[in-house]
Design a protein around this motif. Structure first.
Motif, PDB file in Angstrom:
ATOM      1  N   PHE A 181      52.048  20.360  86.206  1.00 10.93           N
ATOM      2  CA  PHE A 181      51.969  21.772  85.799  1.00 10.93           C
ATOM      3  C   PHE A 181      52.605  21.930  84.426  1.00 10.93           C
ATOM      4  CE2 PHE A 181      52.136  21.294  90.295  1.00 10.93           C
ATOM      5  CZ  PHE A 181      51.254  22.223  90.811  1.00 10.93           C
ATOM      6  N   ARG A 182      51.908  22.592  83.539  1.00  9.36           N
ATOM      7  CA  ARG A 182      52.499  22.883  82.225  1.00  9.36           C
ATOM      8  C   ARG A 182      52.083  24.295  81.837  1.00  9.36           C
ATOM      9  NH1 ARG A 182      51.426  17.194  78.872  1.00  9.36           N
ATOM     10  NH2 ARG A 182      52.351  15.908  80.500  1.00  9.36           N
ATOM     11  N   ASN A 183      53.062  25.086  81.467  1.00  9.53           N
ATOM     12  CA  ASN A 183      52.754  26.464  81.090  1.00  9.53           C
ATOM     13  C   ASN A 183      52.254  26.466  79.648  1.00  9.53           C
ATOM     14  OD1 ASN A 183      52.513  29.161  81.274  1.00  9.53           O
ATOM     15  ND2 ASN A 183      54.710  29.594  81.430  1.00  9.53           N
ATOM     16  N   GLU A 184      51.060  25.885  79.448  1.00 10.00           N
ATOM     17  CA  GLU A 184      50.502  25.704  78.111  1.00 10.00           C
ATOM     18  C   GLU A 184      50.426  27.044  77.387  1.00 10.00           C
ATOM     19  OE1 GLU A 184      49.737  22.966  76.612  1.00 10.00           O
ATOM     20  OE2 GLU A 184      49.474  21.448  78.185  1.00 10.00           O
ATOM     21  N   VAL A 185      50.750  27.029  76.091  1.00 12.80           N
ATOM     22  CA  VAL A 185      50.730  28.271  75.323  1.00 12.80           C
ATOM     23  C   VAL A 185      49.300  28.782  75.187  1.00 12.80           C
ATOM     24  CG1 VAL A 185      51.287  29.294  73.099  1.00 12.80           C
ATOM     25  CG2 VAL A 185      52.776  27.552  74.065  1.00 12.80           C
ATOM     26  N   GLU A 223      47.494  23.986  85.410  1.00 11.88           N
ATOM     27  CA  GLU A 223      47.677  23.133  86.586  1.00 11.88           C
ATOM     28  C   GLU A 223      46.598  22.072  86.490  1.00 11.88           C
ATOM     29  OE1 GLU A 223      47.829  25.138  90.372  1.00 11.88           O
ATOM     30  OE2 GLU A 223      47.180  23.337  91.420  1.00 11.88           O
ATOM     31  N   PHE A 224      46.996  20.804  86.565  1.00  9.35           N
ATOM     32  CA  PHE A 224      46.011  19.733  86.421  1.00  9.35           C
ATOM     33  C   PHE A 224      46.502  18.512  87.182  1.00  9.35           C
ATOM     34  CE2 PHE A 224      48.569  17.459  83.258  1.00  9.35           C
ATOM     35  CZ  PHE A 224      49.354  18.471  82.767  1.00  9.35           C
ATOM     36  N   GLU A 225      45.674  17.485  87.185  1.00  5.55           N
ATOM     37  CA  GLU A 225      46.081  16.272  87.892  1.00  5.55           C
ATOM     38  C   GLU A 225      46.173  15.104  86.924  1.00  5.55           C
ATOM     39  OE1 GLU A 225      44.978  15.284  92.265  1.00  5.55           O
ATOM     40  OE2 GLU A 225      43.475  16.647  91.493  1.00  5.55           O
ATOM     41  N   GLN A 272      38.919  14.181  71.510  1.00  8.70           N
ATOM     42  CA  GLN A 272      40.216  14.638  72.026  1.00  8.70           C
ATOM     43  C   GLN A 272      40.740  13.673  73.080  1.00  8.70           C
ATOM     44  OE1 GLN A 272      41.840  17.637  71.350  1.00  8.70           O
ATOM     45  NE2 GLN A 272      40.312  18.511  69.972  1.00  8.70           N
ATOM     46  N   GLU A 273      42.061  13.725  73.271  1.00  8.27           N
ATOM     47  CA  GLU A 273      42.738  12.751  74.144  1.00  8.27           C
ATOM     48  C   GLU A 273      42.329  12.848  75.615  1.00  8.27           C
ATOM     49  OE1 GLU A 273      47.049  12.727  73.770  1.00  8.27           O
ATOM     50  OE2 GLU A 273      47.223  12.101  75.864  1.00  8.27           O
ATOM     51  N   LEU A 274      41.958  11.678  76.142  1.00  9.67           N
ATOM     52  CA  LEU A 274      41.711  11.546  77.577  1.00  9.67           C
ATOM     53  C   LEU A 274      42.932  10.951  78.243  1.00  9.67           C
ATOM     54  CD1 LEU A 274      38.424   9.652  78.480  1.00  9.67           C
ATOM     55  CD2 LEU A 274      39.012  11.990  78.976  1.00  9.67           C
ATOM     56  N   GLU A 275      43.541  10.002  77.529  1.00 10.24           N
ATOM     57  CA  GLU A 275      44.621   9.210  78.103  1.00 10.24           C
ATOM     58  C   GLU A 275      45.522   8.706  76.993  1.00 10.24           C
ATOM     59  OE1 GLU A 275      43.367   6.251  80.870  1.00 10.24           O
ATOM     60  OE2 GLU A 275      45.222   5.112  80.713  1.00 10.24           O
ATOM     61  N   GLY A 276      46.813   8.607  77.288  1.00  8.22           N
ATOM     62  CA  GLY A 276      47.750   8.017  76.327  1.00  8.22           C
ATOM     63  C   GLY A 276      48.312   6.743  76.942  1.00  8.22           C
ATOM     64  N   SER A 325      48.643   6.774  80.940  1.00 10.61           N
ATOM     65  CA  SER A 325      48.726   8.072  81.602  1.00 10.61           C
ATOM     66  C   SER A 325      47.455   8.884  81.328  1.00 10.61           C
ATOM     67  CB  SER A 325      49.956   8.798  81.055  1.00 10.61           C
ATOM     68  OG  SER A 325      49.926  10.136  81.428  1.00 10.61           O
ATOM     69  N   ALA A 326      46.670   9.110  82.398  1.00  8.16           N
ATOM     70  CA  ALA A 326      45.360   9.752  82.212  1.00  8.16           C
ATOM     71  C   ALA A 326      45.310  11.083  82.950  1.00  8.16           C
ATOM     72  CB  ALA A 326      44.268   8.840  82.753  1.00  8.16           C
ATOM     73  N   GLY A 327      44.467  11.984  82.465  1.00 10.09           N
ATOM     74  CA  GLY A 327      44.282  13.274  83.118  1.00 10.09           C
ATOM     75  C   GLY A 327      42.982  13.270  83.913  1.00 10.09           C
TER      76      GLY A 327
END
Ligand code: ATP
Length: 681
Positions: free
Chosen positions: A315-319, A330-332, A443-447, A535-537
């Protein structure tokens, strides 16, 4: 000219994204969360097809990263953990985006994501509030208000324009006291402005073609929001700006200064809402892996190098949540922490550390930019004992790219972004972002980060529990090293530990002492493992798979006339439905019976969709939009035997229709299952 082309390109991409978003809703892949109440920004629900797609992706990741390897195990930890974990990881203090706010609407934007804008900016110095200032003076100020741009100008205005008679009229008693002291009278006249004047600058970019009046309206709205009711705008002036990032992209209002904004969602554990009970919804899954490192190591009886994997919500309270599910609140995540020996340990055991270039067929040419297409190929060169962090890092970059290829994202749609040294976190040795070329940009998929021993060291320091490992191989090897080698390796290890400890604010003498003890630990076979973190989303990957699969093409309809169709060309491994099973006609019991038999034959092995409604061509189109790679149709020849062709005279054959090219083959029912299984695994 260039600008026009760019705008056109942008709008084409927007149109494509709009089509994708609308297909996702129409076909039940992704819905807006809480849609019946107007939605909630940054939250998304997966419908029936989306849920299947997501499950397939997570299972494939899990199987690839854990079950099919000897050196990775999985865990499933809680979302809420001790807040001390987030203090140790640095999230409480530093997990923040710099953000700026529109002072009118309070909408926030990330400071680094404001689109440049050009045009005329209308600025105001503040307002004169009639209700607080003298009624009498407000009439006076009204005429000149817009030209009074600074506090000084306003004070002078009052001093020069308010007559003695007016002061007497507004406050006769005071006038009597001041009339013989010109300095005091002048000061009083100046001070009058402080009663009614509110100095509070406000600027707005005038939208092209809009009159000045619209800026005045926006400014008035702003001052009304601030609680002013009866006022006159002060100090209007016009400035030109070029490519400015200081204005809100939607409202045009000048943004506030950038301020850090912590992205963690806060909550309270237990019935009391006090600071002592604060907890956070995890902003990443990784920290639980570090916190449970020792438990997993001991219970799984693994030895470094080995990894711990986890899939779960974050969970990140993205701006500014945006680009559909790309940036959600909210994501996985699917994260692996792969623990490795520090290079000094590898060298002590193997006598050397393999360089990444030595273990790969990588091109030796220097990359011309930090965007690269992968040239690294270590397919047949498995992990080896002499691999240091660099080799492991490159190995995981390649493994992850191959995973994406294996589920249908071609290498040509991916990019590697190697972070520049100045972009790296202080503890990171290297970090590669794997980007996907979305319609809205790469755009980033994974770091994939080489994070040194930072995370375990932090948890060791903050919890007081040892995070080190004992390595018999190291202890045995160390005793055989000559003194010069021991001294060189200890010195390097000591320097790295000292650098970390001083960076974390440990007092010099204590840091020296601790680093010395850490280096002395090598001789006893002890060290803190380093880590490589892919680390992937999940949600970003789902969106990438949908964008990559989306195609529009022409396909003949029932009468052979070309018709536009929308098709999702998912790799069969991820496709939500693997096969559609259909009787040609639903009112023929024998056809239906046979089709149901086939459905039941396939069902234990894959997700099957049985469909008997409507013309067969329509049914195929529906499955095309769902991304179903195969359809099986039961017709009269299935029951009566083939009239012609290689299978002439044979019963129990069906039409196997292929999604991508519409090709139709005749296949025996007995061959269906092995054929399908080969394609979907
Ligand atoms: P970004 O720079 O895009 O905010 P990040 O570098 O902060 O991402 P990480 O902290 O490395 O991301 O998280 C790992 C992965 O988790 C990302 O590569 C991405 O796939 C996913 N992820 C991170 N934030 C989000 C989000 N807000 N919505 C969806 N997925 C996310």
């Amino acid at each position: 000219m260039a600008k026009t082309v760019r705008l056109m390109a942008e709008s084409k991409e927007n149109v494509l994204m709009e089509k994708i978003v609308s297909l996702c809703k129409r076909r039940g892949f992704i819905f807006q969360s809480s849609e019946i109440y107007g939605g909630i920004n940054g939250f998304w629900d997966y419908g029936p097809l989306g849920a299947e797609l997501k499950r397939n992706v997570k299972d494939l990741w899990w199987n690839t990263m854990t079950r099919r390897r000897d050196d990775v195990v999985g865990i499933e930890a809680t979302i809420i953990m001790s807040p001390r974990i987030w203090e140790a990881s640095g999230h409480v203090e530093t997990f923040a985006d710099l953000m700026r706010e529109c002072p009118l609407t309070k909408k926030r934007v990330r400071a680094d994501q404001v689109e440049p804008q050009s045009g005329n900016v209308i600025r105001y110095s503040g307002v004169y509030r009639r209700t607080q200032g003298e009624k009498h003076f407000s009439q006076l100020i009204e005429e000149f208000a817009l030209s009074l741009t600074t506090q000084k100008a306003i004070e002078q205005f009052f001093e020069n324009n308010i007559t003695d008679a007016e002061v007497r009229e507004s406050d006769p008693q005071l006038y009597d006291q001041l009339k013989d002291a010109p300095n005091k009278l002048a000061a009083y006249k100046k001070a009058i402005c402080s009663q009614g004047v509110l100095f509070n600058g406000f600027s707005v970019l005038l939208q092209p073609g809009k009159p000045l009046e619209s800026a005045r309206k926006t400014a008035s709205q702003y001052y009304t929001e601030k609680g002013c009711s009866d006022f006159i705008l002060l100090g209007e002036r016009i400035d030109k700006v070029e490519n400015s990032v200081d204005f809100h992209p939607e409202t045009g209002v000048e943004l506030t200064e950038a301020r850090p904004f912590n992205l963690m969602f806060k909550t309270y554990v237990g019935p009391v809402e006090s600071e002592d009970n604060v907890a956070y919804l995890r902003p990443e899954t990784a920290q639980a892996i570090f916190a449970q490192f020792k438990n997993v190591l001991e219970t799984s009886r693994r030895k470094v190098p080995f990894g711990i994997a986890q899939v779960g919500k974050a969970f990140r309270n993205e701006v500014t949540p945006r680009n559909f599910t790309f940036r959600s609140r909210e994501f996985e995540q699917m994260e692996l922490e792969f623990f490795i020996k520090p290079d000094e340990v590898v060298e002590a055991i193997c006598g050397h550390v393999a360089k990444a270039a030595e273990i790969s067929k990588e091109s030796t040419e220097e990359p011309t930019s930090n965007i690269q297409h992968s040239t690294f190929n270590i397919q047949h060169l498995g992990p080896a004992a002499d691999w240091g962090w660099e080799a492991w890092h490159k190995y995981w970059v390649e493994e992850r790219i191959r995973f994406y290829e294996g589920i249908g994202l071609p290498r040509t749609m991916l990019e590697e972004y190697w972070q520049k040294p100045e972009e790296l976190a202080h503890y990171a040795r290297a970090c590669v972002d794997i980007l996907f070329k979305f319609p809205f940009g790469a755009q980033e998929l994974e770091g994939i980060a080489a994070r040194s021993d930072f995370d375990l060291s932090q948890h060791e320091r903050c919890s007081g529990k040892s995070m080190g490992v004992f390595d018999e191989e190291l202890r045995a090897a160390w005793s055989k090293l000559d003194d010069a080698k021991k001294e060189a390796l200890s010195r390097r290890y000591h320097e790295a530990r000292l650098k970390y400890l001083t960076k974390m604010g440990v007092e010099q003498a204590a840091a020296e002492q601790e680093a010395k003890e850490d280096a002395a630990g090598l001789a006893k076979g002890q060290y803190i493992p380093h880590v490589i973190e892919p680390s992937a989303g999940v949600d970003r990957l789902i969106l990438a798979l949908i964008c990559n699969a989306y195609h529009e093409d022409q396909m003949p309809d029932e009468k052979g006339k070309p018709e536009m169709r929308v098709v999702l060309k998912f790799h069969p491994r991820v496709a939500p439905i693997k096969v559609g099973v259909m009787p040609l006609l639903k009112n023929k019991p024998d056809l239906v019976k046979k089709a149901l038999e086939i459905r039941d034959l396939m069902r234990p092995h894959m997700n099957v969709f049985y469909d008997d409604a409507g013309a067969i061509g329509r049914r195929y189109r529906r499955q095309d939009e769902a991304g179903t790679p195969f359809c099986v149709t039961v017709d009269f020849e299935t029951l009566e035997g083939m009239k012609e062709g290689p299978l002439a005279g044979q019963k129990d054959t069906v039409t196997l229709r292929h999604r991508d090219d519409g090709r139709q083959d005749r296949v025996k029912i007995s061959e269906l299952l092995p054929l399908m299984l080969e394609r979907i695994h």
